[in-house]
Design an enzyme around this catalytic site. Structure first.
Site, short mmCIF file in Angstrom:
data_model
loop_
_atom_site.label_atom_id
_atom_site.label_comp_id
_atom_site.label_asym_id
_atom_site.label_seq_id
_atom_site.Cartn_x
_atom_site.Cartn_y
_atom_site.Cartn_z
N TYR A 78 -17.37 60.20 45.38
CA TYR A 78 -17.65 61.64 45.40
C TYR A 78 -16.88 62.38 46.47
O TYR A 78 -16.59 63.58 46.32
CB TYR A 78 -19.16 61.89 45.56
CG TYR A 78 -19.73 61.58 46.92
CD1 TYR A 78 -19.84 62.57 47.90
CD2 TYR A 78 -20.19 60.31 47.24
CE1 TYR A 78 -20.37 62.29 49.14
CE2 TYR A 78 -20.72 60.02 48.47
CZ TYR A 78 -20.82 61.01 49.44
OH TYR A 78 -21.34 60.72 50.67
N ASP B 157 -23.35 60.12 41.90
CA ASP B 157 -22.25 60.50 42.80
C ASP B 157 -20.90 60.37 42.12
O ASP B 157 -19.98 61.16 42.38
CB ASP B 157 -22.26 59.62 44.06
CG ASP B 157 -23.39 59.93 45.02
OD1 ASP B 157 -23.95 61.04 44.93
OD2 ASP B 157 -23.70 59.07 45.86
N LYS C 231 -29.62 57.49 41.30
CA LYS C 231 -28.92 56.25 40.96
C LYS C 231 -29.89 55.32 40.25
O LYS C 231 -31.12 55.45 40.40
CB LYS C 231 -28.38 55.52 42.20
CG LYS C 231 -27.35 56.28 43.02
CD LYS C 231 -26.90 55.43 44.22
CE LYS C 231 -25.95 56.23 45.12
NZ LYS C 231 -25.49 55.40 46.29
N TYR D 194 -32.30 53.83 42.57
CA TYR D 194 -33.28 54.72 43.17
C TYR D 194 -34.16 55.32 42.07
O TYR D 194 -34.05 56.50 41.74
CB TYR D 194 -32.59 55.83 43.97
CG TYR D 194 -31.76 55.34 45.13
CD1 TYR D 194 -32.22 54.33 45.96
CD2 TYR D 194 -30.51 55.89 45.41
CE1 TYR D 194 -31.46 53.87 47.04
CE2 TYR D 194 -29.74 55.45 46.48
CZ TYR D 194 -30.22 54.44 47.28
OH TYR D 194 -29.47 53.98 48.34
N ASP E 184 -28.35 66.28 46.78
CA ASP E 184 -26.92 65.95 46.69
C ASP E 184 -26.45 65.88 45.24
O ASP E 184 -25.33 66.27 44.91
CB ASP E 184 -26.63 64.59 47.33
CG ASP E 184 -27.39 64.29 48.61
OD1 ASP E 184 -28.49 64.83 48.79
OD2 ASP E 184 -26.88 63.50 49.41
N ARG F 87 -26.89 69.18 55.19
CA ARG F 87 -25.89 68.98 54.15
C ARG F 87 -26.52 68.86 52.76
O ARG F 87 -25.90 69.24 51.77
CB ARG F 87 -25.02 67.76 54.45
CG ARG F 87 -23.88 67.64 53.43
CD ARG F 87 -22.70 66.85 53.95
NE ARG F 87 -22.93 65.42 53.97
CZ ARG F 87 -22.65 64.63 55.00
NH1 ARG F 87 -22.15 65.15 56.12
NH2 ARG F 87 -22.86 63.34 54.94
N ILE G 126 -28.98 70.58 51.55
CA ILE G 126 -29.12 71.94 51.03
C ILE G 126 -27.73 72.55 50.78
O ILE G 126 -27.54 73.34 49.86
CB ILE G 126 -29.95 72.82 51.99
CG1 ILE G 126 -31.34 72.20 52.18
CG2 ILE G 126 -30.07 74.25 51.46
CD1 ILE G 126 -32.25 72.97 53.12
N GLY G 127 -26.74 72.13 51.58
CA GLY G 127 -25.38 72.58 51.35
C GLY G 127 -24.84 72.14 50.01
O GLY G 127 -24.22 72.93 49.28
#
Length: 427
Positions: free
Chosen positions: A82, A132, A177, A180, A187, A257, A259-260
């Site tokens: 990614y 990702d 994933k 997970y 993300d 990050r 939230i980014g």
């Protein structure tokens, strides 16, 4: 592919004339904590301070990554990943911003090292169902749109097939994933949705648009904290993870990050989602809410954000480059695309200046270093990541990490676009 110092000289000789000038000065070299070694770079080469920041940032990256690679000694992951996808998104925008074919060629040179004529992707594992890995898909669509070469679309088809079969939560949210289960992370929205939307436009798969909007709505609904308005990093539908709140399933902290990634995904998907789609307003509303909330947690002196957003005064917390760059990009892009109020344009410029003044160093040859980017943060796994405050501040910080450098470049481009539009209106 290997590029010699002679090749790098040719790169500079081919640069088109530049008309804009940078508006900020250098900051002390002493701020650098680590740096990428510029092996093979001719000592006579330099990056002028008179260039726009976008050019200075982009050329710094290209010269540090000869051969169109997106890895280096500090970030050695040579697999399809990614971070690669993020940098190629930034180079696509740089190509569109400057009309300089060399940035397109960087994308093509990179992807051609992974995609075979059959469309198979070297080092990619479909069976991982790792969301990702979809992030590189936008580079494939860029190349297919420009060249018409089928191998790029065949590879994109594989990523679309992954999304079609990606495991989902009970209401339909993508698992982050395979390893997970029942987890959605913020993300993942950047990794999958802009590609999913663009692919769906190209293939006229209009039924996918509701699914795309749902991904944003589902995770927003589950991770938004009613007290602060901030979004938690992840959500476990099963509530089985040690990091998960037993009542809400949310992870325990607000990682900048994360939230980014979500904010960038919002503005990027809004660029692609058909203008007449009846649910566009839902994404615009979320973008406005997230943006307004972030302003409440911005450091007033530097205009930046801390690694853990709401705990700026706590020991060990630090001003983090990737999140601040992502927010600058999302705000500037949001204004340029008429999703956010014009005040966010000024905010984006203040953030960018804060990054330059506090998180950037420029070496004697003009190469731009971006400091204090969190190397990586996740939840669960081995060794186990518990999402605690102590965990987030303990992750390594890197200089010139692509997760910061890509958004830094995107922010520079978008701010320059906004400035150009303002000048045009004044004329």
């Amino acid at each position: 592919m290997k590029i010699t110092s002679i090749g790098l000289v040719v790169w500079f000789l081919l640069l088109p004339p530049l008309v804009d000038k940078a508006s900020n000065g250098d900051v002390p070299r002493s701020q650098v904590t680590s740096s990428v070694v510029l092996s093979g770079v001719n000592d006579s080469l330099f990056i002028p301070a008179s260039w726009p920041w976008s050019r200075r940032i982009a050329e710094s990256f290209v010269l540090r990554h000869p051969g169109s690679v997106t890895y280096d000694s500090g970030s050695p992951n040579q697999r399809w990943n990614y971070e690669q996808g993020l940098m190629l998104v930034a180079f696509r925008q740089m190509w569109l911003h400057t009309n300089d074919r060399r940035y397109f060629d960087f994308i093509k040179g990179n992807i051609d090292q992974y995609v075979e004529e059959s469309g198979s992707i070297k080092t990619y594992k479909y069976e991982d169902f790792n969301i990702d890995n979809v992030a590189v898909g936008r580079a494939l669509l860029t190349l297919y749109e420009r060249t018409g070469e089928q191998k790029y679309m065949f590879a994109a088809d594989t990523l679309r097939k992954q999304l079609k079969n990606q495991p989902r939560t009970n209401e339909g949210g993508f698992w982050h994933k395979q390893i997970y289960p029942y987890q959605m992370w913020l993300d993942g929205l950047f990794m999958a949705e802009p590609f999913y939307a663009w692919y769906s436009v190209m293939t006229k798969e209009s039924r996918a648009f509701d699914d795309i909007v749902n991904q944003f709505v589902f995770i927003y609904k589950h991770t938004r904290d009613p007290k602060t308005g901030l979004l938690y990093h992840g959500w476990d539908e099963s509530k089985q993870q040690r990091w998960a709140n037993p009542e809400t399933g949310c992870s325990p902290n607000f990682w900048g990050r994360a939230i980014g990634w979500y904010a960038m995904a919002l503005v990027d998907v809004l660029d692609i989602l058909p203008k007449n789609h009846p649910r566009r307003h839902e994404l615009v509303s979320i973008l406005k809410d997230v943006s307004a909330t972030l302003l409440k947690y911005q450091d007033k002196r530097t205009h930046l954000w801390y690694q853990v957003l709401d705990q700026g005064g706590r020991a060990g917390n630090y001003l983090e480059a990737s999140a601040s760059s992502m927010f600058a990009y999302a705000f500037a892009r949001g204004v340029n695309q008429n999703h956010l109020e014009k005040k966010y344009s000024k905010v984006a410029r203040e953030i960018f200046r804060g990054i330059i003044e506090n998180l950037v160093s420029v070496d004697p040859k003009g190469f731009v270093d971006l400091l204090h980017t969190c190397q990586g943060a996740g939840l669960g796994g081995k060794p186990y990541r518990d999402g605690s405050y102590e965990y987030y501040i303990s992750e390594l910080q890197r200089t010139n990490d692509m997760k910061g450098y890509g958004p830094f470049l995107l922010a520079a481009i978008e701010i320059e676009r906004g400035d150009a539009r303002t000048r045009s209106v004044r004329k």
